[in-house]
Design a protein around this motif. Structure first.
Motif, PDB file in Angstrom:
ATOM      1  N   ILE A  18      -4.896  -0.927  -0.757  1.00 51.16           N
ATOM      2  CA  ILE A  18      -4.312  -1.947   0.241  1.00 51.16           C
ATOM      3  C   ILE A  18      -6.375  -2.338   0.187  1.00 51.16           C
ATOM      4  O   ILE A  18      -6.120  -3.787   0.941  1.00 51.16           O
ATOM      5  CB  ILE A  18      -3.866  -2.188   2.024  1.00 51.16           C
ATOM      6  CG1 ILE A  18      -4.604  -0.493   1.800  1.00 51.16           C
ATOM      7  CG2 ILE A  18      -2.463  -1.126   1.330  1.00 51.16           C
ATOM      8  CD1 ILE A  18      -4.048   0.169   3.183  1.00 51.16           C
ATOM      9  N   CYS A  39       0.592   1.581  -2.251  1.00 49.70           N
ATOM     10  CA  CYS A  39       0.504   2.653  -1.166  1.00 49.70           C
ATOM     11  C   CYS A  39      -0.438   3.028  -0.374  1.00 49.70           C
ATOM     12  O   CYS A  39      -1.553   2.897  -1.276  1.00 49.70           O
ATOM     13  CB  CYS A  39       1.621   4.015  -1.669  1.00 49.70           C
ATOM     14  SG  CYS A  39       0.968   4.861  -2.691  1.00 49.70           S
ATOM     15  N   VAL A  49      -2.846  -2.596   6.616  1.00 49.44           N
ATOM     16  CA  VAL A  49      -1.892  -3.529   5.437  1.00 49.44           C
ATOM     17  C   VAL A  49      -1.838  -4.502   6.064  1.00 49.44           C
ATOM     18  O   VAL A  49      -1.817  -5.856   5.164  1.00 49.44           O
ATOM     19  CB  VAL A  49      -0.948  -2.055   5.948  1.00 49.44           C
ATOM     20  CG1 VAL A  49       0.146  -2.884   5.502  1.00 49.44           C
ATOM     21  CG2 VAL A  49      -1.032  -1.090   5.695  1.00 49.44           C
ATOM     22  N   TYR A  52      -3.976  -7.329   3.803  1.00 44.58           N
ATOM     23  CA  TYR A  52      -3.208  -6.696   2.529  1.00 44.58           C
ATOM     24  C   TYR A  52      -2.700  -7.860   2.088  1.00 44.58           C
ATOM     25  O   TYR A  52      -2.110  -8.656   1.011  1.00 44.58           O
ATOM     26  CB  TYR A  52      -2.971  -5.541   1.523  1.00 44.58           C
ATOM     27  CG  TYR A  52      -1.962  -5.293   0.724  1.00 44.58           C
ATOM     28  CD1 TYR A  52      -2.426  -5.675  -0.577  1.00 44.58           C
ATOM     29  CD2 TYR A  52      -0.930  -5.586   1.083  1.00 44.58           C
ATOM     30  CE1 TYR A  52      -1.821  -5.744  -1.677  1.00 44.58           C
ATOM     31  CE2 TYR A  52       0.309  -4.966   0.198  1.00 44.58           C
ATOM     32  CZ  TYR A  52       0.173  -5.269  -0.870  1.00 44.58           C
ATOM     33  OH  TYR A  52       0.665  -5.131  -2.543  1.00 44.58           O
ATOM     34  N   TYR A  65       4.788  -2.087   0.265  1.00 45.56           N
ATOM     35  CA  TYR A  65       3.990  -1.639   1.095  1.00 45.56           C
ATOM     36  C   TYR A  65       4.718   0.007   1.370  1.00 45.56           C
ATOM     37  O   TYR A  65       5.921  -0.207   1.875  1.00 45.56           O
ATOM     38  CB  TYR A  65       3.162  -2.101   1.832  1.00 45.56           C
ATOM     39  CG  TYR A  65       1.906  -1.063   2.631  1.00 45.56           C
ATOM     40  CD1 TYR A  65       1.208  -0.691   1.879  1.00 45.56           C
ATOM     41  CD2 TYR A  65       2.651  -0.103   3.653  1.00 45.56           C
ATOM     42  CE1 TYR A  65       0.520   0.575   2.722  1.00 45.56           C
ATOM     43  CE2 TYR A  65       1.870   1.010   4.822  1.00 45.56           C
ATOM     44  CZ  TYR A  65       0.541   1.559   3.686  1.00 45.56           C
ATOM     45  OH  TYR A  65      -0.759   2.209   4.416  1.00 45.56           O
TER      46      TYR A  65
END
Length: 262
Positions: A18, A39, A49, A52, A65
């Motif tokens: 990420i 992950c 996140v 990302y 994710y």
């Protein structure tokens, strides 16, 4: 004739995917058409996140994710079990997750040593071992380990990070020998890449801009690398064009290691 890499139908796991090199790698695999699973330790609603997901939205509607602590072997096993149940197999794993753990040989304490060993060395072994059944189900699984130029030469104050990264060179060879021919194992050793982690290191100096400029000057290409450039190497090594690559770690450092420093 132009060469292109099409990974449609392939499922790829990028650990630590990420941010930094991991994000650049996730983007490159998505551009090649692969289904990308990532992950990291951050919660699913965390800022990084969400960033990302925004970056991946350009290439896919399905930014997958999982929150996993890769220093915990049981969490990796449960993660592997879930991926096996949902996806059946993994074609490629980029074992990328890690962090700078920098100190001196004399000042490093047990806590730092243990963190470094668990995250920067052992986690790659645990990910490989526990995810191997998923790679075994691929036509030819590819396991890519992200090490560092610190595996070859280092600097003062970069212990014990450099110890772990050197250990990964041997891990690549051991897995390549034992898991071939059905799984290829290769390593990538990036040099100075323009990531938040490296910027944090520059910021530790009194004059961050001067520290950055001094580092750039040591590279014949006169710049730092980008996460997407390392990601492109991962895509290439995962492709049929690299089908004879196994057991080798590729040093990608802009020529810094070729230049005598005086």
């Amino acid at each position: 004739m132009a060469l292109s890499i099409d990974l449609k139908g392939k499922t790829v796991l990028v650990t630590g995917g990420i941010s930094g090199i991991g994000l650049g790698t996730s983007i490159r695999f998505a551009q090649a058409g692969a289904r990308v699973i990532v992950c990291a330790e951050q919660p699913a609603d965390g800022v990084q996140v969400q960033y990302y997901r925004q970056q991946m939205k350009v290439y896919t509607d399905d930014a997958i994710y999982y929150q996993v602590d890769l220093t915990q072997a049981m969490e990796i096993q449960l993660f592997a079990d879930e991926l096996l149940q949902i996806y059946g197999k993994l074609d490629v794993i980029v074992s990328n997750a890690g962090m700078n753990v920098f100190d001196t040989v004399e000042n490093c304490n047990q806590e730092k040593w243990d963190l470094n060993q668990h995250l920067n060395l052992e986690s790659h072994w645990q990910v490989g071992k526990k995810m191997k059944p998923l790679l075994d189900r691929a036509d030819q699984g590819v396991f890519i380990i992200m090490t560092s130029n610190h595996a070859y030469s280092s600097m003062k104050g970069c212990f014990p990070y450099n110890v772990a990264k050197a250990g990964l060179l041997a891990m690549v060879k051991a897995m390549a020998i034992e898991w071939a021919p059905h799984i290829r194992t290769v390593g990538i050793a990036p040099g100075f890449i323009d990531t938040p982690g490296n910027q944090k290191w520059f910021d530790s100096f009194d004059d961050a801009e001067k520290a950055r400029a001094s580092t750039v000057a040591l590279h014949p290409v006169k710049r730092l690398g980008t996460p997407e450039e390392i990601g492109a190497w991962c895509v290439f090594l995962a492709s049929d064009y690299a089908a004879f690559a196994n057991g080798t770690t590729y040093l990608i450092d802009g020529g810094r290691s070729a230049l005598m420093q005086d």
